[in-house]
Motif scaffolding. Structure first.
Motif: not given
Length: 285
Positions: A8-12, A33-38, A57
């Protein structure tokens, strides 16, 4: 205890901690990272529940051409040697295998460094076979030609038609596959539109190619000539100096022995002039 879940985004922040020791701190994963989460697919994390942090990961994506693509396998340096990377790889592979069986994808594929011996051994045992080999080529910023300036380069955006792009001799020579920014896929209208949108097509002093910054600055010169590669390298060494830690990178086929010899003689870096280091594997039923 190690548990496995979608990231999730919170795992950044945990991802930053994993990646700070990878490739000298130049890992591209935090950038995307955030793109991959989405993204659709499966962005899987291994979590140490006692420490409440992500320590590994792996990513499974569906590319435009219907390939199931595996990438992004990382394990925190303090947790290596415990089979966590293997478990992540098996879980993402099994998800891709389900999609292959249902017809959602047409093959499973990944690219890796020849130095990733354990990963290659595991994936070979699972049925992957080596499809293509390449050599990485680069020049360090300290080796830039100081006699050159930006004024020595005629740089233009280039907008080929889709048919022109899909039928490039460069791509045909690679069995219809475009190897670009650590992805191997066939040309599709969707890929073409993405490259246009991101302004990846470029012409430098008449040499046409692609350029993209994905952590590492990566380029392709479609005429595969020494002059073209040298031109692209010199231009991007000038424009990226002080802005990007990693020097511009491309790859060549091992069959191009004369080109490799000429690049090596001209001071281009390569891991080992006699071996390949950038490998493409596929799994097909």
């Amino acid at each position: 205890m190690i548990e496995y879940r979608k990231l999730a985004h919170e795992d950044y922040d945990d991802i930053l901690d994993i990646c700070k020791d990878i490739w000298g701190g130049t890992d591209y994963l935090p950038e995307i990272f955030h793109k991959w989460v989405d993204d659709k697919g499966l962005f899987l994390g291994a979590v140490d529940t006692d420490a409440n942090k992500v320590i590994g990961t792996d990513k499974y994506s569906v590319l435009y051409d219907g390939s199931g693509w595996l990438e992004g396998l990382r394990t925190h340096k303090d947790y290596r040697g415990r089979g966590i990377g293997k478990e992540l790889a098996l879980r993402t592979f099994n998800k891709a295998l389900e999609d292959l069986g249902s017809g959602r994808i047409n093959k499973i594929a990944f690219s890796t460094s020849a130095l990733s011996v354990e990963s290659i051994s595991l994936m070979t045992k699972l049925g992957f076979r080596l499809k293509q080999e390449y050599k990485f080529i680069w020049k360090d910023y300290s080796d830039a030609d100081n006699s050159l300036s930006i004024g020595d380069f005629d740089v233009e955006s280039w907008k080929p038609s889709y048919d022109e792009f899909a039928n490039l001799p460069y791509i045909k020579r690679r069995d219809g596959i475009l190897p670009f920014v650590f992805l191997f896929q066939k040309p599709t209208p969707e890929l073409y539109e993405e490259l246009l949108k991101e302004k990846c097509f470029v012409s430098i002093n008449g040499h046409k190619g692609l350029f993209k910054l994905k952590g590492d600055p990566h380029f392709i010169v479609f005429d595969e000539s020494f002059e073209g590669i040298n031109t692209f390298v010199n231009y991007y060494l000038l424009t990226l100096a002080g802005k990007c830690l990693v020097p511009p990178l491309t790859s060549v086929m091992p069959a191009d022995a004369e080109l490799i010899e000429a690049l090596h003689a001209a001071g281009f870096g390569m891991m080992d002039p006699s071996t390949c280091d950038y490998l493409y594997y596929i799994y097909e039923e």
